[in-house]
Design a protein around this motif. Structure first.
Motif, mmCIF file in Angstrom:
data_model
loop_
_atom_site.group_PDB
_atom_site.id
_atom_site.type_symbol
_atom_site.label_atom_id
_atom_site.label_comp_id
_atom_site.label_asym_id
_atom_site.label_seq_id
_atom_site.Cartn_x
_atom_site.Cartn_y
_atom_site.Cartn_z
ATOM 1 N N HIS A 237 0.820 -1.217 0.000
ATOM 2 C CA HIS A 237 0.000 0.000 0.000
ATOM 3 C C HIS A 237 0.853 1.265 0.000
ATOM 4 O O HIS A 237 0.497 2.256 -0.640
ATOM 5 C CB HIS A 237 -0.944 -0.005 1.207
ATOM 6 N N ALA A 238 1.974 1.229 0.702
ATOM 7 C CA ALA A 238 2.838 2.417 0.774
ATOM 8 C C ALA A 238 3.374 2.792 -0.606
ATOM 9 O O ALA A 238 3.308 3.962 -1.009
ATOM 10 C CB ALA A 238 3.992 2.169 1.746
ATOM 11 N N THR A 239 3.910 1.828 -1.322
ATOM 12 C CA THR A 239 4.476 2.129 -2.639
ATOM 13 C C THR A 239 3.396 2.621 -3.605
ATOM 14 O O THR A 239 3.603 3.583 -4.341
ATOM 15 C CB THR A 239 5.183 0.893 -3.219
ATOM 16 N N LYS A 240 2.247 1.977 -3.559
ATOM 17 C CA LYS A 240 1.162 2.366 -4.453
ATOM 18 C C LYS A 240 0.635 3.756 -4.133
ATOM 19 O O LYS A 240 0.504 4.616 -5.018
ATOM 20 C CB LYS A 240 0.018 1.352 -4.360
ATOM 21 N N ARG A 241 0.338 4.002 -2.862
ATOM 22 C CA ARG A 241 -0.320 5.254 -2.471
ATOM 23 C C ARG A 241 0.607 6.462 -2.561
ATOM 24 O O ARG A 241 0.184 7.550 -2.955
ATOM 25 C CB ARG A 241 -0.869 5.129 -1.049
ATOM 26 N N ASN A 273 11.024 3.523 -0.587
ATOM 27 C CA ASN A 273 11.376 4.738 -1.326
ATOM 28 C C ASN A 273 12.010 4.425 -2.674
ATOM 29 O O ASN A 273 11.760 5.119 -3.662
ATOM 30 C CB ASN A 273 12.316 5.602 -0.483
ATOM 31 N N SER A 274 12.828 3.389 -2.719
ATOM 32 C CA SER A 274 13.440 2.989 -3.984
ATOM 33 C C SER A 274 12.386 2.523 -4.981
ATOM 34 O O SER A 274 12.463 2.825 -6.173
ATOM 35 C CB SER A 274 14.463 1.866 -3.746
ATOM 36 N N LYS A 275 11.378 1.804 -4.474
ATOM 37 C CA LYS A 275 10.309 1.314 -5.332
ATOM 38 C C LYS A 275 9.455 2.466 -5.850
ATOM 39 O O LYS A 275 9.087 2.502 -7.037
ATOM 40 C CB LYS A 275 9.428 0.325 -4.568
ATOM 41 N N VAL A 276 9.151 3.437 -4.978
ATOM 42 C CA VAL A 276 8.374 4.602 -5.403
ATOM 43 C C VAL A 276 9.131 5.371 -6.479
ATOM 44 O O VAL A 276 8.556 5.780 -7.497
ATOM 45 C CB VAL A 276 8.063 5.521 -4.204
#
Length: 339
Positions: A237-241, A273-276
């Motif tokens: 959810h963190a990466t998506k949102r 953070n890297s994924k975002v």
């Protein structure tokens, strides 16, 4: 004729002096430096001593921010304090900070939006300023996590993530002709979805139990007073949102990734953070990370990062900053501002 806006005129931060490297907690939690770094990017964190509270950390960060702004304490007309680790259940920690700073009678507002707290607080302060209600608002994010962590092998998946610290800014009224090109708070997006509240939470003490007590021996025995987290759900959810929120905010303001000089993300996990950054096509050199030395300081993270970026010459006057955060609630937020 310009428009009334808010801008950041002072920044301060403080972390307690005691550093706990991963090697210092290996035996305590039956873990390893390699395991922690691989999964989180964290190399160390700062933890308070037994006598230090959340408002104590906030005092030092606040005094530096006010001084950095070129103001006196008497010039501050409101405090907005973001924390999930208050000195006491009530009153709000902003009141304790106010007393320790020697201020009186100005309004104090506490926000409990966890890792998204500082961006919520910036947005709230901007509204009070841009409507002409206030002139100089002290916005604080501070946390003492270490006193509320299960520092045994049972709690290691959560306990290794968190550090203590404080950051503060002074947001002040300014008349601007072009919000996108002049130093000011430009825009924010605030969101939440309460159906995921129990994926990252501390159950006790509380009134949500079938019990006449907020805290019982049974709750203590079950360690319900320590944080509980569904790590995989939070990561997804963190990466998506974060990417979704920040992308929409940039589009709303007719800005692109290329227009942003520095990305200051909440520091919960370096992999998030890297994924975002990967999902949004953000160049690695534009993302300023601090998780390796502070861990997750929830509401303190973004102002800590902002101050460090300034001290290191990464963030300079006139630069456009984009921030995004995700945390318990679930809550998430993004913001655009020029320093």
């Amino acid at each position: 004729m310009g428009v009334l806006a808010s801008k950041i005129i002072g920044v301060g931060s403080y972390v307690p002096p005691k550093v706990y490297k991963n090697t210092d907690i290996e035996e305590m939690m039956n873990t390893s430096d390699e395991w922690i770094v691989q999964r989180t990017g964290i190399e160390q964190r700062h933890w308070v001593d037994s006598k230090t509270s959340t408002s104590d950390l906030a005092v030092k960060a606040s005094e530096e921010a006010i001084s950095n702004a070129g103001l006196n304490k008497e010039d501050i007309d409101m405090i907005v304090f973001a924390t999930l680790s208050p000195d006491f259940d009530f009153p709000g920690t902003g009141c304790f900070l106010q007393a320790k700073l020697g201020m009186s009678e100005i309004p104090c507002l506490d926000l409990r939006q966890q890792c998204s707290g500082f961006l919520y607080a910036m947005s709230v302060a901007d509204k009070f300023i841009s409507t002409g209600t206030n002139k100089n608002i002290l916005v604080v994010g501070a946390e003492v996590h270490s006193k509320g962590l299960d520092q045994t092998p049972d709690g290691r998946n959560v306990a290794v993530l968190f550090g203590d610290g404080a950051g503060a800014i002074v947001m002040s009224a300014a008349e601007v002709n072009d919000k996108k090109s002049e130093p000011c708070f430009i825009d924010a997006s605030l969101n939440s979805d309460g159906k995921y509240a129990k994926e990252l939470w501390i159950p006790a003490p509380g009134t949500g139990f079938d019990s006449s007590e907020r805290m019982s021996q049974e709750m203590l025995d079950e360690k319900l007073h320590y944080p509980q987290m569904n790590g995989r759900t939070v990561f997804v959810h963190a990466t998506k949102r974060m990417a979704e929120s920040l992308g929409a905010l940039l589009e709303k303001n007719n800005l692109t990734i290329d227009d942003v000089d520095v990305f200051l993300f909440h520091q919960a996990n370096l992999r998030i953070n890297s994924k975002v950054a990967e999902m949004m096509g953000i160049p690695e050199e534009k993302v300023f990370n601090t998780i390796q030395k502070y861990g997750n300081t929830t509401a303190a993270t973004i102002p800590l990062g902002m101050h460090d970026a300034m001290k290191e010459g990464v963030l300079k006057p006139g630069m456009l900053v984009a921030s995004a955060a995700f945390g318990a609630g679930f809550t998430w937020a993004s913001a655009l501002y020029r320093v």
